[in-house]
Scaffold this motif. Structure first.
Motif, PDB file in Angstrom:
ATOM      1  N   GLY A 194       0.827  -1.208   0.000  1.00  0.00           N
ATOM      2  CA  GLY A 194       0.000   0.000   0.000  1.00  0.00           C
ATOM      3  C   GLY A 194       0.859   1.254   0.000  1.00  0.00           C
ATOM      4  N   ARG A 195       0.462   2.216  -0.813  1.00  0.00           N
ATOM      5  CA  ARG A 195       1.303   3.376  -1.051  1.00  0.00           C
ATOM      6  C   ARG A 195       1.382   4.300   0.152  1.00  0.00           C
ATOM      7  NH1 ARG A 195      -0.859   5.793  -5.978  1.00  0.00           N
ATOM      8  NH2 ARG A 195      -1.879   7.192  -4.548  1.00  0.00           N
ATOM      9  N   LYS A 196       0.267   4.457   0.869  1.00  0.00           N
ATOM     10  CA  LYS A 196       0.248   5.408   1.981  1.00  0.00           C
ATOM     11  C   LYS A 196       1.247   5.003   3.055  1.00  0.00           C
ATOM     12  CE  LYS A 196      -2.846   8.168   0.505  1.00  0.00           C
ATOM     13  NZ  LYS A 196      -2.560   9.573   0.258  1.00  0.00           N
ATOM     14  N   GLY A 197       1.339   3.711   3.293  1.00  0.00           N
ATOM     15  CA  GLY A 197       2.273   3.215   4.297  1.00  0.00           C
ATOM     16  C   GLY A 197       3.705   3.446   3.861  1.00  0.00           C
ATOM     17  N   ARG A 198       3.947   3.220   2.587  1.00  0.00           N
ATOM     18  CA  ARG A 198       5.311   3.394   2.081  1.00  0.00           C
ATOM     19  C   ARG A 198       5.752   4.842   2.248  1.00  0.00           C
ATOM     20  NH1 ARG A 198       5.284   2.774  -3.885  1.00  0.00           N
ATOM     21  NH2 ARG A 198       4.906   4.979  -3.819  1.00  0.00           N
ATOM     22  N   GLN A 199       4.875   5.759   1.824  1.00  0.00           N
ATOM     23  CA  GLN A 199       5.227   7.171   1.930  1.00  0.00           C
ATOM     24  C   GLN A 199       5.445   7.583   3.377  1.00  0.00           C
ATOM     25  OE1 GLN A 199       1.804   8.686  -0.042  1.00  0.00           O
ATOM     26  NE2 GLN A 199       2.733   8.634  -2.082  1.00  0.00           N
ATOM     27  N   GLY A 200       4.540   7.131   4.238  1.00  0.00           N
ATOM     28  CA  GLY A 200       4.623   7.492   5.652  1.00  0.00           C
ATOM     29  C   GLY A 200       5.900   6.993   6.291  1.00  0.00           C
ATOM     30  N   MET A 201       6.236   5.730   6.039  1.00  0.00           N
ATOM     31  CA  MET A 201       7.406   5.142   6.686  1.00  0.00           C
ATOM     32  C   MET A 201       8.690   5.748   6.145  1.00  0.00           C
ATOM     33  SD  MET A 201       6.028   3.512   8.866  1.00  0.00           S
ATOM     34  CE  MET A 201       7.046   2.417   9.843  1.00  0.00           C
ATOM     35  N   ALA A 202       8.713   6.065   4.858  1.00  0.00           N
ATOM     36  CA  ALA A 202       9.899   6.693   4.286  1.00  0.00           C
ATOM     37  C   ALA A 202      10.104   8.072   4.911  1.00  0.00           C
ATOM     38  CB  ALA A 202       9.747   6.815   2.770  1.00  0.00           C
ATOM     39  N   ARG A 203       8.997   8.761   5.145  1.00  0.00           N
ATOM     40  CA  ARG A 203       9.083  10.085   5.748  1.00  0.00           C
ATOM     41  C   ARG A 203       9.603  10.002   7.172  1.00  0.00           C
ATOM     42  NH1 ARG A 203       4.005  11.804   4.457  1.00  0.00           N
ATOM     43  NH2 ARG A 203       3.288  11.086   6.483  1.00  0.00           N
ATOM     44  N   LEU A 204       9.214   8.947   7.874  1.00  0.00           N
ATOM     45  CA  LEU A 204       9.639   8.795   9.266  1.00  0.00           C
ATOM     46  C   LEU A 204      11.077   8.284   9.367  1.00  0.00           C
ATOM     47  CD1 LEU A 204       6.425   7.222  10.796  1.00  0.00           C
ATOM     48  CD2 LEU A 204       7.333   9.477  11.269  1.00  0.00           C
ATOM     49  N   GLY A 205      11.686   7.974   8.235  1.00  0.00           N
ATOM     50  CA  GLY A 205      13.084   7.568   8.262  1.00  0.00           C
ATOM     51  C   GLY A 205      13.304   6.092   8.553  1.00  0.00           C
ATOM     52  N   TYR A 206      12.333   5.254   8.229  1.00  0.00           N
ATOM     53  CA  TYR A 206      12.528   3.814   8.421  1.00  0.00           C
ATOM     54  C   TYR A 206      13.219   3.204   7.224  1.00  0.00           C
ATOM     55  CZ  TYR A 206       9.777   3.537  12.640  1.00  0.00           C
ATOM     56  OH  TYR A 206       9.333   3.661  13.912  1.00  0.00           O
ATOM     57  N   HIS A 207      13.763   2.045   7.461  1.00  0.00           N
ATOM     58  CA  HIS A 207      14.484   1.347   6.409  1.00  0.00           C
ATOM     59  C   HIS A 207      13.504   0.436   5.661  1.00  0.00           C
ATOM     60  CE1 HIS A 207      18.394  -0.296   4.945  1.00  0.00           C
ATOM     61  NE2 HIS A 207      17.575  -1.233   4.539  1.00  0.00           N
TER      62      HIS A 207
END
Lengths: 132, 294
Positions: free
Chosen positions: B113-126
């Protein structure tokens, strides 16, 4: 004494009915099941499942899974089961080509494409064999 | 004061918006039913798998299997099932709040899911992998995801696998939950319930009747079975996340429709007032003019 055959996938119950015999693509080769079979649990490989019902033979393409045979009830548990009549050869061929291309383009193992490829190949094999 | 034409134009535009949100509400409702139905139609599969699993469990040494083995946890793989599209209220925000509790250094994220990807990338997760979502969930699709997780786990890149998704409690309530997938801690009965699907209520595997023959052996059947067990679990999580998404969207769209209709009502009132005022004004002018002439 007929044999009750049930084929279930996570998405639906694909087949449920009385049959005379069934041939399954077992993990160690094809095997046939007739009424009065002993209680058996074994794995099945992607391949072809042959049903004899009212003297008529029909075929399904199945994915990997399991089968439990017990008290003249054959329960097949698989992730794919499609009747040979329902296989659209052109669509499947198209899917196979797309999957192969995706794998070639990606350069790394693309799980989704690989799964599609496997499914398409299994379907095509069954369809082609049963046309003649 | 705004003139009548402007107000009329706004009423029309708000009414159009209401029509769109209303349509989206209907679509979401039908998709939600479909996802629920799909989850329920997995029940015969779950029952059969429970039975085979129970037979295997009494025959083999469960500790020995690599998918059941507990390892020291250096890295955790987390599958985050979010949505591709927005317009579903606070669903993804709540989900990301839950996901943000994860340890940033030790967690490897796999998103669906795209929303999760964007959110986690923003939070600095790997992020290690991202899978596309489909509108109509199928086992073939979710299997690709679970297969990837199993391979990463067996290869030792991650030492445990968790899943974070929105649990479907009811049409109006969805709750983000976090569950361990691998190593399989104890074999539970697979359940296909959507509502109030809590872990404690699920009974353990019941002991099987009869002594089946295994071919080639119980251990090998179990070997082949466990990945399927996991595929099915991930598939069910996927369906549940889908049902949550659609019901959240349905509620969000219903609120939007209600709000739009309220605005239409307010604007109509204002429109009538303005119209009345201008008529009164005109009458006043006419009578003043008459008086002046007399």
């Amino acid at each position: 004494m007929p044999l009750l055959l049930e084929i279930v996938t996570p998405e639906a119950k694909t087949f449920s009915g009385d049959v005379e015999s069934v041939v399954l693509p077992g993990a160690q080769g094809e095997f046939g099941v007739l009424p009065g079979h002993e209680h058996l649990i074994t794995g099945i490989e992607p391949g072809e499942l042959e049903i004899t019902q009212n003297g008529q033979k029909s075929w399904l393409a199945v994915g990997s899974g399991f089968v439990e045979i017990r008290n003249d009830r054959v329960a097949v548990l698989t992730d794919m089961a499609i009747r040979v009549e329902d296989i659209d050869e052109n669509a499947v061929e198209e899917a196979r080509r797309r999957a192969e291309k995706a794998i070639a383009d990606a350069g790394h193992p693309d799980e989704a494409a690989r799964a599609t490829l496997q499914r398409s190949l299994a379907q095509l094999n069954v369809k082609r064999r049963r046309r003649h | 004061m705004a003139n009548t034409r402007d107000i009329r134009r706004r009423i029309k535009s708000v009414r159009n918006t209401a029509q769109i949100t209303k349509a989206m509400q209907m679509v979401a409702a039908s998709k939600m039913r479909k996802a629920q139905q799909l989850a329920l139609s997995g029940r015969p599969y779950a029952e059969l798998m429970n039975s085979v699993l129970a037979h295997c469990a009494v025959r083999c040494d469960l500790e020995a299997h690599p998918l059941l083995e507990k390892r020291e946890v250096r890295r955790t793989g987390v599958l985050l099932i979010s949505t591709d599209k927005g317009l579903c209220g606070g669903l993804n925000a709540n989900l990301l709040r839950e996901a943000a509790k994860l340890d940033r250094d030790r967690t490897r994220i796999v998103t669906l899911g795209r929303k999760g990807r964007q959110g986690m990338a923003r939070l600095g997760y790997h992020l290690v992998a991202d899978f596309e979502m489909r509108d109509t969930p199928g086992i073939a699709h979710s299997k690709a995801v679970s297969q990837f997780l199993i391979e990463e786990f067996l290869r030792g890149a991650i030492d445990e696998v968790e899943v974070v998704y929105s649990e479907y409690v009811s049409t109006i309530t969805q709750r983000p939950v976090r569950r361990t997938l691998l190593p399989i801690q104890r074999l539970r009965r697979l359940s296909t319930r959507l509502q109030g699907d809590s872990e404690d209520e699920e009974p353990a595997l019941e002991s099987p009747a009869g002594e089946p023959t295994f071919e080639p052996s119980a251990a090998e059947v179990l070997n082949a079975l466990l990945p399927h067990y996991l595929h099915f679990q991930v598939f069910q999580c996927y369906l549940e996340a889908k049902a949550s998404e659609q019901s959240a969207r349905m509620v969000a769209m219903k609120n939007a429709t209600d709000n739009a209709l309220q605005i239409v009502k307010d604007l109509t009132l204002q429109y009538n007032k303005v119209r009345q005022a201008s008529i009164t004004n005109e009458l006043l002018e006419i009578s003043t003019a008459q008086l002046a002439m007399a």
